[in-house]
Design an enzyme around this catalytic site. Structure first.
Site, PDB file in Angstrom:
ATOM      1  N   HIS A 157     -13.494  53.266  45.180  1.00 10.52           N
ATOM      2  CA  HIS A 157     -13.221  53.337  43.739  1.00 10.52           C
ATOM      3  C   HIS A 157     -13.749  54.697  43.277  1.00 10.52           C
ATOM      4  CE1 HIS A 157     -13.982  49.020  44.501  1.00 10.52           C
ATOM      5  NE2 HIS A 157     -13.180  48.748  43.500  1.00 10.52           N
ATOM      6  N   ASP A 213     -17.451  54.761  42.859  1.00  8.90           N
ATOM      7  CA  ASP A 213     -18.317  54.587  44.045  1.00  8.90           C
ATOM      8  C   ASP A 213     -18.822  55.928  44.541  1.00  8.90           C
ATOM      9  OD1 ASP A 213     -17.423  51.946  44.076  1.00  8.90           O
ATOM     10  OD2 ASP A 213     -15.903  52.342  45.610  1.00  8.90           O
ATOM     11  N   GLU A 237      -3.779  43.984  43.913  1.00  9.85           N
ATOM     12  CA  GLU A 237      -4.630  43.042  44.662  1.00  9.85           C
ATOM     13  C   GLU A 237      -4.854  41.782  43.826  1.00  9.85           C
ATOM     14  OE1 GLU A 237      -8.087  44.807  46.516  1.00  9.85           O
ATOM     15  OE2 GLU A 237      -9.200  42.927  46.289  1.00  9.85           O
ATOM     16  N   GLU A 244      -6.439  39.785  49.844  1.00  9.10           N
ATOM     17  CA  GLU A 244      -7.824  39.622  50.312  1.00  9.10           C
ATOM     18  C   GLU A 244      -8.086  38.165  50.665  1.00  9.10           C
ATOM     19  OE1 GLU A 244     -10.896  41.749  48.278  1.00  9.10           O
ATOM     20  OE2 GLU A 244     -12.330  40.114  48.502  1.00  9.10           O
ATOM     21  N   ASP A 278     -16.806  34.819  45.128  1.00 10.96           N
ATOM     22  CA  ASP A 278     -16.342  35.808  46.091  1.00 10.96           C
ATOM     23  C   ASP A 278     -17.541  36.332  46.895  1.00 10.96           C
ATOM     24  OD1 ASP A 278     -14.518  37.506  47.235  1.00 10.96           O
ATOM     25  OD2 ASP A 278     -14.371  38.859  45.532  1.00 10.96           O
TER      26      ASP A 278
HETATM   27  C1  XUL Z   1     -13.170  42.573  43.992  1.00 10.31           C
HETATM   28  C2  XUL Z   1     -12.384  43.363  44.963  1.00 10.31           C
HETATM   29  C3  XUL Z   1     -12.314  44.814  44.705  1.00 10.31           C
HETATM   30  C4  XUL Z   1     -11.000  45.424  45.072  1.00 10.31           C
HETATM   31  C5  XUL Z   1     -10.858  46.862  44.676  1.00 10.31           C
HETATM   32  O1  XUL Z   1     -13.196  41.225  44.249  1.00 10.31           O
HETATM   33  O2  XUL Z   1     -11.877  42.831  45.911  1.00 10.31           O
HETATM   34  O3  XUL Z   1     -13.358  45.437  45.360  1.00 10.31           O
HETATM   35  O4  XUL Z   1     -10.774  45.335  46.439  1.00 10.31           O
HETATM   36  O5  XUL Z   1     -11.124  47.086  43.340  1.00 10.31           O
HETATM   37 CO    CO Z   2     -10.809  43.549  47.533  1.00 11.23          CO
END
Ligand code: XUL
Ligand code: CO
Length: 437
Positions: free
Chosen positions: A99, A102, A230, A266, A305
């Site tokens: 990001h 980051d 995502e 994810e 998560d």
């Molecule tokens: C949060 C997540 C993020 C994205 C990118 O749950 O998965 O880190 O991957 O913003």
């Molecule tokens: Co992610």
């Protein structure tokens, strides 16, 4: 400076090795179905979990012991870049993801923040050139700062929309400059806490508007990477608009964006949405929208998560089974959006986490390839739907059947008997392949 003196290059030593800092299954040059493991798996290190976050949780302070501790601001940002490239080299991983926030700190204005960002991007560019490491994707952090408390593209405040748009513009410029293979949108605050204060229609339309602007700007500057969304159903907001693959695909189609975006799936987001990881991959795959993967796993006992390193061989096998049927991930890859546990605080744990994940996916690849080679499940599926390949079934599939033609066919007919789904047998075969491959 050497940041990880306790680790030398991690090599493949095979399944008999007892060296914790060696790969047991990930052998980058080993060929599977005509491609090397490195080509299939395209592993990426996530910058935030590995170099930025420090182990704090809602109940406790940071616990991580890191070789860059003690540095501040831009000095800290630069030490992290140096450490990151040593890490990528020692782990033999080609890709990374970040990001914007980051890699560099925020300044007083967006202009100042962009200046800091540019300085670190300059440094990344040099390191990438000299090492051959590549950017799988970058993204804009549109969720951490208090300005995004009500959302970014879905904020009720148009100035916040403008801020988010400017951040995305910069992100795409960075992506273009660093040759990113993808650019990601994760809408962590694009959702709501209560419908009582929410204009659902305007928020959804605005989200689509920002994505359209992003696609147009990517074209304008000649960024040829894949744009990715995502999905995640909740956390941090109660309801997030990009809930899961099916919802996100419908949203993209509704807004005429489906030809420009694919999905970054994810594992832990899948399970939060009440799906398996392979379900999300399969749904995306049949729509031609399986773009990339955030490789991690959740904890079935916890409802949030947890972003654990993926070690569940069933999940990695069934994920690779979908990915192979997709013809691979193309521009995408397997990004370890995963963090070591708060109690695994030493630098070497970062290596153990990645080695565990890389080996789990390498093994998953081997087993999935064998299942496909032997057509184990394909054959079962083909036989199960046999009735659609000729006769009345074929008329349903080719669109010539009508309610009347089907009625005429079935009115006086005795139904054919069902055959067994054989679920238990199939699971036993999966176990056998996992143990024997
Ligand atoms: C949060 C997540 C993020 C994205 C990118 O749950 O998965 O880190 O991957 O913003
Ligand atoms: Co992610």
């Amino acid at each position: 400076m050497v940041y990880f003196p306790e680790v030398s290059k991690v090599e493949y030593e095979g399944p008999k090795s007892r060296n914790p800092l060696a790969f047991k299954y990930y052998n980058p040059q080993e060929r599977v179905l005509g491609k090397t493991m490195a080509e299939h798996l395209r592993f990426a290190v996530s910058y935030w979990h590995t170099f930025t976050l420090q182990g704090n949780d809602p109940f406790g302070l940071p616990t991580m012991i890191r070789p860059w501790d003690g540095y501040q601001g831009m000095d800290l940002a630069k030490r992290r870049v140096e450490a990151a490239f040593e890490f990528f080299d020692k782990l033999n991983v080609t890709y990374f993801c970040f990001h914007d926030r980051d890699i560099a700190p925020e300044g007083a204005t967006l202009r100042e923040t962009n200046r800091y960002l540019d300085e670190i991007v300059d440094m990344l560019e040099e390191y990438m050139k000299s090492t051959g490491k590549k950017l799988l994707w970058n993204t804009a952090n549109l969720f951490s700062h208090p300005r995004f408390v009500h959302g970014a593209a879905t904020s009720p405040n148009a100035d916040v929309f403008a801020y988010a748009a400017a951040q995305v513009k910069k992100g795409l410029e960075v992506a273009k400059r660093l040759g990113a293979e993808n650019y990601v949108f994760w809408g962590g605050r694009e959702g709501y806490e209560t419908l009582l204060n929410t204009n659902l229609q305007l928020e959804l339309d605005n989200l689509a508007r920002l994505l359209r602007m992003a696609a147009d700007y990517a074209d304008e500057i000649g960024f040829t990477g894949q744009l990715l969304i995502e999905p995640k159903p909740k956390e941090p907001t109660k309801h997030q608009y990009d809930f899961d693959a099916a919802t996100t695909i419908a949203f993209l189609k509704t807004h005429g964006l489906a030809d420009r975006f694919k999905l970054n799936l994810e594992a832990n987001h899948a399970t939060l949405a009440g799906h398996t990881f392979e379900h999300e991959l399969y749904v995306s795959r049949i729509h031609g929208m399986l773009g990339s993967v955030d490789a991690n796993q959740g904890d079935p006992l916890l409802g949030w998560d947890t972003d654990e390193f993926p070690t569940d061989l069933y999940s990695t096998t069934l994920a690779m089974y979908q990915i192979l049927q997709n013809g691979g991930l193309h521009k995408g890859g397997l990004n370890f959006d995963a963090k070591v546990r708060r109690a695994s605080m030493t630098p070497v744990d970062l290596f153990h986490g990645h080695i565990a994940g890389m080996d789990a996916f390498a093994r998953g690849l081997q087993v999935a390839a064998k299942l496909l080679e032997d057509k184990v499940f394909e054959q079962v599926v083909e036989e199960r739907y046999q009735s659609y390949s000729d006769g009345i079934g074929a008329t349903i599939v080719n669109g010539t059947a009508t309610l009347s033609s089907l009625e005429a066919y079935i009115l006086d007919k005795e139904l054919s008997v069902h055959s067994s789904g054989r679920q238990e047998q199939l699971l036993a075969i999966l176990n056998q392949y996992l143990l024997e491959t």
